[in-house]
Design a protein around this motif. Structure first.
Motif, mmCIF file in Angstrom:
data_model
loop_
_atom_site.group_PDB
_atom_site.id
_atom_site.type_symbol
_atom_site.label_atom_id
_atom_site.label_comp_id
_atom_site.label_asym_id
_atom_site.label_seq_id
_atom_site.Cartn_x
_atom_site.Cartn_y
_atom_site.Cartn_z
ATOM 1 N N GLU A 99 35.502 61.320 50.834
ATOM 2 C CA GLU A 99 35.125 61.222 49.427
ATOM 3 C C GLU A 99 34.768 62.579 48.832
ATOM 4 O O GLU A 99 35.122 62.873 47.685
ATOM 5 C CB GLU A 99 33.953 60.253 49.285
ATOM 6 C CG GLU A 99 33.508 60.042 47.842
ATOM 7 C CD GLU A 99 32.366 59.049 47.748
ATOM 8 O OE1 GLU A 99 31.706 59.015 46.691
ATOM 9 O OE2 GLU A 99 32.133 58.310 48.735
ATOM 10 N N GLN A 222 34.008 60.072 38.629
ATOM 11 C CA GLN A 222 33.879 58.733 39.225
ATOM 12 C C GLN A 222 34.902 57.776 38.604
ATOM 13 O O GLN A 222 35.519 56.970 39.316
ATOM 14 C CB GLN A 222 32.456 58.216 39.010
ATOM 15 C CG GLN A 222 32.189 56.837 39.596
ATOM 16 C CD GLN A 222 32.125 56.825 41.102
ATOM 17 O OE1 GLN A 222 31.989 57.882 41.728
ATOM 18 N NE2 GLN A 222 32.241 55.646 41.694
ATOM 19 N N GLU A 226 37.895 55.793 40.650
ATOM 20 C CA GLU A 226 38.017 54.336 40.630
ATOM 21 C C GLU A 226 39.384 53.903 40.097
ATOM 22 O O GLU A 226 39.981 52.940 40.600
ATOM 23 C CB GLU A 226 36.900 53.743 39.769
ATOM 24 C CG GLU A 226 35.514 53.883 40.377
ATOM 25 C CD GLU A 226 34.434 53.285 39.501
ATOM 26 O OE1 GLU A 226 34.790 52.785 38.404
ATOM 27 O OE2 GLU A 226 33.245 53.318 39.892
ATOM 28 N N GLU A 227 39.887 54.607 39.107
ATOM 29 C CA GLU A 227 41.201 54.263 38.569
ATOM 30 C C GLU A 227 42.306 54.556 39.587
ATOM 31 O O GLU A 227 43.264 53.789 39.728
ATOM 32 C CB GLU A 227 41.447 55.036 37.271
ATOM 33 C CG GLU A 227 42.708 54.646 36.536
ATOM 34 C CD GLU A 227 42.669 53.207 36.046
ATOM 35 O OE1 GLU A 227 43.754 52.617 35.871
ATOM 36 O OE2 GLU A 227 41.565 52.684 35.840
ATOM 37 N N LYS A 230 42.192 51.874 42.216
ATOM 38 C CA LYS A 230 42.723 50.615 41.696
ATOM 39 C C LYS A 230 44.240 50.664 41.584
ATOM 40 O O LYS A 230 44.929 49.665 41.862
ATOM 41 C CB LYS A 230 42.091 50.334 40.328
ATOM 42 C CG LYS A 230 42.525 49.015 39.714
ATOM 43 C CD LYS A 230 41.838 48.808 38.375
ATOM 44 C CE LYS A 230 42.274 47.496 37.722
ATOM 45 N NZ LYS A 230 41.614 47.296 36.405
ATOM 46 N N TRP A 236 37.998 51.078 47.390
ATOM 47 C CA TRP A 236 36.963 52.099 47.154
ATOM 48 C C TRP A 236 36.342 51.840 45.788
ATOM 49 O O TRP A 236 37.076 51.634 44.811
ATOM 50 C CB TRP A 236 37.560 53.501 47.182
ATOM 51 C CG TRP A 236 36.499 54.566 47.147
ATOM 52 C CD1 TRP A 236 35.885 55.147 48.212
ATOM 53 C CD2 TRP A 236 35.949 55.187 45.976
ATOM 54 N NE1 TRP A 236 34.976 56.067 47.793
ATOM 55 C CE2 TRP A 236 34.988 56.112 46.417
ATOM 56 C CE3 TRP A 236 36.147 55.029 44.611
ATOM 57 C CZ2 TRP A 236 34.255 56.876 45.549
ATOM 58 C CZ3 TRP A 236 35.409 55.797 43.737
ATOM 59 C CH2 TRP A 236 34.481 56.715 44.211
ATOM 60 N N PRO A 237 35.033 51.838 45.702
ATOM 61 C CA PRO A 237 34.042 51.920 46.777
ATOM 62 C C PRO A 237 34.203 50.788 47.798
ATOM 63 O O PRO A 237 34.791 49.767 47.470
ATOM 64 C CB PRO A 237 32.701 51.795 46.030
ATOM 65 C CG PRO A 237 33.016 52.171 44.625
ATOM 66 C CD PRO A 237 34.413 51.737 44.377
ATOM 67 N N ARG A 240 34.462 46.758 47.391
ATOM 68 C CA ARG A 240 34.348 46.613 45.937
ATOM 69 C C ARG A 240 34.964 45.299 45.466
ATOM 70 O O ARG A 240 34.414 44.609 44.612
ATOM 71 C CB ARG A 240 35.045 47.787 45.238
ATOM 72 C CG ARG A 240 35.114 47.681 43.718
ATOM 73 C CD ARG A 240 35.776 48.911 43.141
ATOM 74 N NE ARG A 240 37.099 49.091 43.692
ATOM 75 C CZ ARG A 240 38.199 48.527 43.187
ATOM 76 N NH1 ARG A 240 38.110 47.737 42.142
ATOM 77 N NH2 ARG A 240 39.382 48.747 43.706
ATOM 78 N N GLN A 244 33.043 42.236 43.617
ATOM 79 C CA GLN A 244 33.498 41.817 42.301
ATOM 80 C C GLN A 244 33.861 40.335 42.299
ATOM 81 O O GLN A 244 33.560 39.597 41.342
ATOM 82 C CB GLN A 244 34.723 42.657 41.887
ATOM 83 C CG GLN A 244 35.223 42.380 40.476
ATOM 84 C CD GLN A 244 34.213 42.796 39.422
ATOM 85 O OE1 GLN A 244 33.423 43.709 39.658
ATOM 86 N NE2 GLN A 244 34.236 42.140 38.282
#
Length: 361
Positions: A99, A222, A226-227, A230, A236-237, A240, A244
């Motif tokens: 990371e 961040q 995340e994008e 996805k 990640w995280p 996740r 969710q």
């Protein structure tokens, strides 16, 4: 001669009879032409403004702009492809749980995307200068004649943006430097110095912000990570998706409970006591008053349901009890029934004191 003079009126009469309308139209046309010629000399002559021939400097600027625009588009394509390949590398780093390295390299991706947006803005300004290059000669002519320059053309903003951004842009575009030199020669050194330092604020904020040297915010990094995770299906995280999904299930259950009208859980008090359960109201449950114990009905037999005699009020001093069969019970008879073990009068304070002392025993 006398015969000719005599024949002329006859000839005119014959012409008028045969060609009356043609003669009248010709006279009207003749008079109209005469009137227009007389009034044309008194009207002011309207001068037509003609576009002057393009100067050699304008021709050179336009040819350089035609070379600059495709170079900017090619640079955008290359940087976009580089950004996409870097995103794949960031996805691999996230899969490997690296990371820290991914966060640092993501700043390069953000800088590349900002550069692409900046090149797009400069391309728009270059197209604006190319489309309105003919106005530069009119601007120079107005300055020589001491007239004010026309506002709203956008030439100053476009020129100031290119002059400001060319030496600061982190991309090697040779034609951009050439256009900058031509604009400095065309607008003057004072304008160039003002645009270089942005003293007058000619350079828009969207250009100056994209050329800022400040590092990107952690929230932006961040969001980028995340994008990327996805897009390339990286967990990640960690966990996740499970978190969710669990959150969505909880939200769905809450919505179902609200729709079905279920009772919500009572909050636990801070002192650790058990939550108090709400008491049902008799009116909400559609229940009548409870029957008193050992109360006989009017006929002497015990009834599972009995009605207490109503109390007298100022509007109805002597109320009556209506029976299911249609009969009525007088207040005197109800009092007699009360003495026989039915519902008596309201207890007094002495009666309550006696009952309380009996309970203590």
């Amino acid at each position: 001669m006398l015969e000719i003079d005599i024949q002329l009126p006859e000839l005119f009469e014959q012409i008028l009879d045969e060609h009356y309308y043609e003669v009248v139209a010709s006279l009207i046309l003749f008079l109209t032409i005469v009137v227009l010629r007389l009034f044309s000399n008194s009207l002011p002559i309207r001068k037509t403004v003609k576009m002057p021939a393009a100067s050699p400097a304008t021709v050179k600027l336009k040819s350089t702009l035609r070379l600059l625009i495709p170079r900017l588009r090619n640079a955008q394509t290359k940087d976009t492809a580089l950004s996409m390949s870097s995103r794949r590398e960031m996805a691999d780093l996230l899969r490997q749980n690296r990371e820290a390295s991914a966060r640092i390299r993501t700043e390069n991706i953000i800088a590349t995307d900002v550069t692409v947006e900046l090149l797009e803005l400069l391309e728009l300004y270059a197209e604006l200068l190319l489309a309105r290059a003919g106005l530069l000669d009119i601007r120079d002519k107005n300055i020589k004649e001491g007239m004010t320059d026309a506002e709203g053309t956008g030439l100053e903003e476009a020129a100031a943006s290119i002059i400001y951004a060319a030496p600061r842009i982190p991309r090697d575009v040779r034609e951009l430097g050439l256009v900058r030199s031509l604009l400095i020669d065309r607008f003057g050194k004072e304008f160039a110095q003002d645009a270089q330092d942005n003293k007058s604020g000619l350079v828009p904020k969207r250009i100056t912000d994209k050329l800022s040297v400040e590092p990107p915010k952690p929230e932006l990094v961040q969001a980028y990570l995340e994008e990327i995770a996805k897009t390339y299906a990286v967990d990640w995280p960690p966990h996740r998706e499970e978190l969710q999904q669990a959150q969505n299930e909880v939200d769905d259950e809450d919505m179902d409970d609200d729709d079905e009208g279920g009772a919500k859980e009572q909050p636990i008090p801070a002192n650790g006591a058990a939550p108090s359960t709400p008491r049902a109201n008799a009116r909400d449950l559609n229940l009548g008053p409870l029957p008193p114990a050992k109360q006989p009905n009017v006929e002497g037999s015990k009834s599972p349901v009995s009605v207490a005699p109503p109390k007298g009020t100022s509007e109805n001093p002597s109320p009556r009890v209506r029976l299911p069969g249609g009969g009525q019970v007088k207040p005197q008879e109800a009092k007699k029934k009360e003495g026989a073990g039915g519902l008596g009068a309201p207890p007094t304070v002495d009666d309550l004191a006696k009952r309380f002392s009996a309970l203590k025993r």
